[in-house]
Design a protein around this motif. Sequence first.
Motif, short mmCIF file in Angstrom:
data_model
loop_
_atom_site.label_atom_id
_atom_site.label_comp_id
_atom_site.label_asym_id
_atom_site.label_seq_id
_atom_site.Cartn_x
_atom_site.Cartn_y
_atom_site.Cartn_z
N PRO A 1 0.83 -1.21 0.00
CA PRO A 1 0.00 0.00 0.00
C PRO A 1 0.86 1.26 0.00
O PRO A 1 1.78 1.40 0.81
CB PRO A 1 -0.80 -0.13 1.30
CG PRO A 1 -0.88 -1.60 1.53
CD PRO A 1 0.45 -2.15 1.07
N ARG A 2 0.58 2.12 -0.96
CA ARG A 2 1.36 3.34 -1.11
C ARG A 2 0.64 4.49 -0.43
O ARG A 2 -0.57 4.67 -0.60
CB ARG A 2 1.58 3.66 -2.59
CG ARG A 2 2.25 5.01 -2.85
CD ARG A 2 2.49 5.23 -4.33
NE ARG A 2 3.54 4.33 -4.82
CZ ARG A 2 3.88 4.23 -6.11
NH1 ARG A 2 3.24 4.94 -7.02
NH2 ARG A 2 4.84 3.42 -6.48
N THR A 3 1.37 5.26 0.35
CA THR A 3 0.82 6.46 0.96
C THR A 3 1.58 7.66 0.42
O THR A 3 2.71 7.54 -0.06
CB THR A 3 0.92 6.42 2.49
OG1 THR A 3 2.30 6.28 2.87
CG2 THR A 3 0.12 5.25 3.06
N LEU B 1 -9.27 3.73 -6.58
CA LEU B 1 -8.35 2.73 -6.03
C LEU B 1 -7.68 2.06 -7.23
O LEU B 1 -8.35 1.64 -8.17
CB LEU B 1 -9.08 1.69 -5.20
CG LEU B 1 -8.20 0.69 -4.42
CD1 LEU B 1 -8.98 0.12 -3.23
CD2 LEU B 1 -7.71 -0.48 -5.28
N ILE B 2 -6.36 2.00 -7.19
CA ILE B 2 -5.58 1.42 -8.28
C ILE B 2 -4.67 0.35 -7.71
O ILE B 2 -3.93 0.60 -6.75
CB ILE B 2 -4.74 2.50 -9.00
CG1 ILE B 2 -5.66 3.62 -9.52
CG2 ILE B 2 -3.94 1.89 -10.15
CD1 ILE B 2 -4.96 4.95 -9.70
N GLU C 1 2.20 -5.73 -10.00
CA GLU C 1 3.54 -5.42 -9.53
C GLU C 1 3.55 -5.04 -8.05
O GLU C 1 4.60 -4.71 -7.49
CB GLU C 1 4.13 -4.28 -10.37
CG GLU C 1 4.33 -4.68 -11.84
CD GLU C 1 4.79 -3.52 -12.70
OE1 GLU C 1 4.67 -2.35 -12.24
OE2 GLU C 1 5.25 -3.77 -13.82
N GLY C 2 2.36 -5.04 -7.41
CA GLY C 2 2.29 -4.76 -5.98
C GLY C 2 1.77 -3.38 -5.63
O GLY C 2 1.59 -3.04 -4.46
N THR C 3 1.51 -2.56 -6.64
CA THR C 3 0.94 -1.24 -6.38
C THR C 3 -0.46 -1.38 -5.79
O THR C 3 -1.28 -2.15 -6.28
CB THR C 3 0.87 -0.42 -7.68
OG1 THR C 3 2.20 -0.13 -8.12
CG2 THR C 3 0.11 0.89 -7.48
N PHE C 4 -0.72 -0.62 -4.74
CA PHE C 4 -2.05 -0.55 -4.13
C PHE C 4 -2.19 0.84 -3.53
O PHE C 4 -1.53 1.16 -2.54
CB PHE C 4 -2.22 -1.63 -3.05
CG PHE C 4 -3.64 -1.77 -2.56
CD1 PHE C 4 -4.47 -2.76 -3.06
CD2 PHE C 4 -4.15 -0.90 -1.60
CE1 PHE C 4 -5.78 -2.90 -2.61
CE2 PHE C 4 -5.44 -1.04 -1.14
CZ PHE C 4 -6.27 -2.03 -1.65
N VAL C 5 -3.01 1.68 -4.16
CA VAL C 5 -3.08 3.07 -3.74
C VAL C 5 -4.48 3.62 -3.94
O VAL C 5 -5.17 3.24 -4.90
CB VAL C 5 -2.03 3.92 -4.51
CG1 VAL C 5 -2.29 3.92 -6.01
CG2 VAL C 5 -1.94 5.33 -3.96
N ASP D 1 -3.52 8.01 -13.00
CA ASP D 1 -4.53 6.95 -13.02
C ASP D 1 -3.93 5.57 -13.23
O ASP D 1 -4.64 4.60 -13.52
CB ASP D 1 -5.58 7.26 -14.10
CG ASP D 1 -6.42 8.47 -13.72
OD1 ASP D 1 -6.69 8.65 -12.52
OD2 ASP D 1 -6.80 9.24 -14.63
N GLU D 2 -2.60 5.48 -13.05
CA GLU D 2 -1.91 4.19 -13.01
C GLU D 2 -1.24 3.98 -11.65
O GLU D 2 -0.50 3.02 -11.46
CB GLU D 2 -0.87 4.11 -14.13
CG GLU D 2 -1.50 4.20 -15.51
CD GLU D 2 -0.48 4.17 -16.64
OE1 GLU D 2 -0.73 3.45 -17.62
OE2 GLU D 2 0.56 4.87 -16.54
N GLY D 3 -1.49 4.92 -10.72
CA GLY D 3 -0.95 4.81 -9.36
C GLY D 3 0.43 5.39 -9.17
O GLY D 3 1.02 5.26 -8.09
N GLU D 4 0.96 6.06 -10.20
CA GLU D 4 2.29 6.68 -10.09
C GLU D 4 2.16 8.07 -9.48
O GLU D 4 1.21 8.81 -9.76
CB GLU D 4 2.94 6.79 -11.47
CG GLU D 4 3.24 5.46 -12.13
CD GLU D 4 4.37 4.71 -11.45
OE1 GLU D 4 5.32 5.37 -10.98
OE2 GLU D 4 4.30 3.48 -11.38
#
Length: 461
Positions: free
Chosen positions: A99-101, A153-154, A158-162, A294-297
């Motif tokens: 999870p990315r903060t 929520l994206i 690759e493990g991205t969760f944001v 919109d890709e979580g970057e």
Amino acid sequence: MLNKSIIEDVLNEALSTGGDFSEIFIEDRFTNNMTLHSGKLETSLSGRDFGIGVRVFKGLQSAYAYTTDFSREGLIKTAKNAAQAIKGNKIIQLSPFEPRTFNNQHPIEIIPQDVEKTRKLSVMKNAYDIAKSYHSSISQVNVRYSDEEQNVLIANSEGTFVEDTRIRSRMLIQAIATRDNQMETGYYGPGALQGFEFIENLNLEHYAREAARIAVTMLDASPCPSGKFPVIIDNEFGGVIFHEACGHGLEATAVAKKHSVFADRLGQQVAPEIVTYIDDGTLKNEWGSINIDDEGELSRKNVLIENGILKGYLIDKFNSRRMGMESTGSGRRESFRFAPTSRMTNTYIAPGKSSPEEIISNTENGIYTKYMGGGQVNTTTGDYNFAVMEAYEVKNGKLGKPLKGATLIGNGPKTLQKVDMVGNNLGHGAGMCGSQSGSIPVNVGQPMIRVSEITVGGSNE
């Protein structure tokens, strides 16, 4: 917004036929739109849109599917639909979610959803009254108010969760002036990635009066002459020319397929040294800003042209594969109904050293465009034509009479080469940009600039 185990199942299903990357985009959007026509509330619409998009890659193959059915069965079916475009056996496993903060760079004080419509209508009526009372020739004023709250929520393989919440507010003021059989229109549409505090703090005296002033001024305008002239383009929305004619050519959507005049030109001089061109999604509360794409970057400041040298492109995750370059946090989409691609956020020419007074006084004979209108551009060639909403002649270093019917015609990269003065009064203007991933909020901006020569199409009168 969805249970993590369901998200994992969807991502796994999308990879089941041999994909090497899968992604889920979940969106829950609330919108409010109100229109005031001739002082009376004409429309008041509120809505909610919920949906989920699933994307899968295999090398340079990409497939996308979306649904409004958020049951587990509906989501698995959507993932299977996306996976059908990929042929083979499963080759990768999901990476554990991390999870990315992030620090929210765009604080919100008043959630628009919590504000009564009567309070919103009150501000709209104030804008109407100011514009309508500006001059007796103002025959009609239309005011549109809009706000939205977009929760996303994206997650990907690759493990991205944001997760993120984007709240935007905007007011558009249109004034129409008439005299005899003549009608002219003025327009202003400020907006921000901000709550209702943006609307309540708007300088309505400025925005509403400017919309009315443009319309009234153009009633007395003379037909614009045709020919090639030095053209002074004022700040704020004047930047729409370079947004359309150059900005789109710096998006990987065009560059990766060699459909841009800027392809394969990194490190080359594409503009005079006084020109620096930037896309920055981190600008606080600006209309085109984002915390994450919109890709979580994470959003970032991308210097595209620095002192005339091409330094970079706007790159999304899929086109980064084509180009062998990293994503620049530029993957954007209108909604879950669209797969993302490389798009602009807040794109602008950085301020220079000249004052507006110096630019005008150093122009012997030319055209000054204060406010731009709509236009068209061929993104492959950069050829453009733009209507001018308000223009003036420049003679002997001074502004002269107002001109109507002006159209700027040219080629973006060539026009960029002819920028010979850059002002110190950077300003941004809010707009909507359409491309293959839909219509999204963007800012265009620049200080006042002078282009040594642009073809000007004049009025037919």
